[in-house]
Design a protein around this motif. Sequence first.
Motif, PDB file in Angstrom:
ATOM      1  N   ASP A  87       0.812  -1.220   0.000  1.00  0.00           N
ATOM      2  CA  ASP A  87       0.000   0.000   0.000  1.00  0.00           C
ATOM      3  C   ASP A  87       0.845   1.269   0.000  1.00  0.00           C
ATOM      4  O   ASP A  87       0.409   2.318  -0.460  1.00  0.00           O
ATOM      5  N   ASN A  88       2.061   1.164   0.537  1.00  0.00           N
ATOM      6  CA  ASN A  88       2.947   2.324   0.616  1.00  0.00           C
ATOM      7  C   ASN A  88       4.045   2.308  -0.452  1.00  0.00           C
ATOM      8  O   ASN A  88       4.966   3.123  -0.408  1.00  0.00           O
ATOM      9  N   GLY A  89       3.935   1.371  -1.398  1.00  0.00           N
ATOM     10  CA  GLY A  89       4.889   1.317  -2.501  1.00  0.00           C
ATOM     11  C   GLY A  89       6.313   0.984  -2.080  1.00  0.00           C
ATOM     12  O   GLY A  89       7.265   1.419  -2.721  1.00  0.00           O
ATOM     13  N   ILE A  90       6.453   0.212  -1.009  1.00  0.00           N
ATOM     14  CA  ILE A  90       7.781  -0.154  -0.511  1.00  0.00           C
ATOM     15  C   ILE A  90       8.157  -1.520  -1.078  1.00  0.00           C
ATOM     16  O   ILE A  90       7.489  -2.514  -0.790  1.00  0.00           O
ATOM     17  N   PRO A  91       9.202  -1.581  -1.884  1.00  0.00           N
ATOM     18  CA  PRO A  91       9.615  -2.875  -2.448  1.00  0.00           C
ATOM     19  C   PRO A  91      10.190  -3.776  -1.361  1.00  0.00           C
ATOM     20  O   PRO A  91      10.814  -3.303  -0.410  1.00  0.00           O
ATOM     21  N   TYR A  92       9.968  -5.074  -1.522  1.00  0.00           N
ATOM     22  CA  TYR A  92      10.484  -6.029  -0.541  1.00  0.00           C
ATOM     23  C   TYR A  92      10.756  -7.354  -1.231  1.00  0.00           C
ATOM     24  O   TYR A  92      10.310  -7.606  -2.345  1.00  0.00           O
ATOM     25  N   SER A  93      11.507  -8.172  -0.536  1.00  0.00           N
ATOM     26  CA  SER A  93      11.783  -9.529  -1.003  1.00  0.00           C
ATOM     27  C   SER A  93      11.137 -10.500  -0.019  1.00  0.00           C
ATOM     28  O   SER A  93      11.399 -10.437   1.179  1.00  0.00           O
ATOM     29  N   ASP A  94      10.292 -11.362  -0.536  1.00  0.00           N
ATOM     30  CA  ASP A  94       9.589 -12.344   0.285  1.00  0.00           C
ATOM     31  C   ASP A  94      10.301 -13.689   0.109  1.00  0.00           C
ATOM     32  O   ASP A  94      10.139 -14.360  -0.895  1.00  0.00           O
ATOM     33  N   TYR A  95      11.091 -14.063   1.104  1.00  0.00           N
ATOM     34  CA  TYR A  95      11.838 -15.317   1.046  1.00  0.00           C
ATOM     35  C   TYR A  95      11.051 -16.485   1.628  1.00  0.00           C
ATOM     36  O   TYR A  95      11.536 -17.618   1.616  1.00  0.00           O
ATOM     37  N   GLY A  96       9.850 -16.212   2.131  1.00  0.00           N
ATOM     38  CA  GLY A  96       9.060 -17.306   2.701  1.00  0.00           C
ATOM     39  C   GLY A  96       9.858 -18.038   3.763  1.00  0.00           C
ATOM     40  O   GLY A  96      10.407 -17.413   4.666  1.00  0.00           O
ATOM     41  N   THR A  97       9.952 -19.358   3.625  1.00  0.00           N
ATOM     42  CA  THR A  97      10.686 -20.167   4.600  1.00  0.00           C
ATOM     43  C   THR A  97      12.012 -20.688   4.026  1.00  0.00           C
ATOM     44  O   THR A  97      12.516 -21.720   4.453  1.00  0.00           O
ATOM     45  N   ALA A  98      12.584 -19.969   3.071  1.00  0.00           N
ATOM     46  CA  ALA A  98      13.811 -20.423   2.412  1.00  0.00           C
ATOM     47  C   ALA A  98      14.994 -20.543   3.374  1.00  0.00           C
ATOM     48  O   ALA A  98      15.848 -21.402   3.205  1.00  0.00           O
ATOM     49  N   PHE A  99      15.059 -19.694   4.377  1.00  0.00           N
ATOM     50  CA  PHE A  99      16.191 -19.700   5.302  1.00  0.00           C
ATOM     51  C   PHE A  99      15.906 -20.444   6.597  1.00  0.00           C
ATOM     52  O   PHE A  99      16.817 -20.966   7.230  1.00  0.00           O
ATOM     53  N   ALA A 100      14.664 -20.447   7.029  1.00  0.00           N
ATOM     54  CA  ALA A 100      14.292 -21.100   8.287  1.00  0.00           C
ATOM     55  C   ALA A 100      12.874 -21.642   8.148  1.00  0.00           C
ATOM     56  O   ALA A 100      11.954 -20.880   7.861  1.00  0.00           O
ATOM     57  N   HIS A 114       8.426 -17.328   8.302  1.00  0.00           N
ATOM     58  CA  HIS A 114       8.181 -16.729   6.984  1.00  0.00           C
ATOM     59  C   HIS A 114       8.844 -15.355   7.051  1.00  0.00           C
ATOM     60  O   HIS A 114       8.449 -14.509   7.855  1.00  0.00           O
ATOM     61  N   GLN A 115       9.845 -15.126   6.201  1.00  0.00           N
ATOM     62  CA  GLN A 115      10.658 -13.914   6.283  1.00  0.00           C
ATOM     63  C   GLN A 115      10.473 -13.004   5.075  1.00  0.00           C
ATOM     64  O   GLN A 115      10.473 -13.459   3.926  1.00  0.00           O
ATOM     65  N   VAL A 116      10.335 -11.713   5.360  1.00  0.00           N
ATOM     66  CA  VAL A 116      10.238 -10.660   4.361  1.00  0.00           C
ATOM     67  C   VAL A 116      11.320  -9.635   4.689  1.00  0.00           C
ATOM     68  O   VAL A 116      11.545  -9.315   5.861  1.00  0.00           O
ATOM     69  N   PHE A 117      11.997  -9.130   3.657  1.00  0.00           N
ATOM     70  CA  PHE A 117      13.064  -8.156   3.844  1.00  0.00           C
ATOM     71  C   PHE A 117      12.797  -6.921   3.001  1.00  0.00           C
ATOM     72  O   PHE A 117      12.348  -7.026   1.862  1.00  0.00           O
ATOM     73  N   PHE A 118      13.074  -5.748   3.571  1.00  0.00           N
ATOM     74  CA  PHE A 118      12.950  -4.488   2.835  1.00  0.00           C
ATOM     75  C   PHE A 118      14.042  -3.548   3.333  1.00  0.00           C
ATOM     76  O   PHE A 118      14.765  -3.875   4.277  1.00  0.00           O
TER      77      PHE A 118
END
Length: 79
Positions: free
Chosen positions: A44-57, A61-65
């Motif tokens: 909603d705020n136009g902030i790009p992020y990477s959704d890695y889901g459970t790839a690392f743990a 469920h992990q999201v990074f911005f």
Amino acid sequence: MQMHLAEIDLGVAFKHSESINPVERGHIAFRTDDIAAFKKLLDDNGIPYSDYGTAFAKEWHQVFFQDPEGNIIEVHQAV
């Protein structure tokens, strides 16, 4: 409170077809009870992020911005 250490891996984002590499320089992490609502807030705020889901743990469920200064922030939810 929790602290975890990870080795630098400059190819993580490429390997996962994402734009943000959370183990390039390190990051700070926060936990949420509603990752879907948090992702909607980012969208909603136009902030790009990477959704890695459970790839690392498998348990998170992990999201990074990035903040305005370029620091990487993780938000995760227990799965």
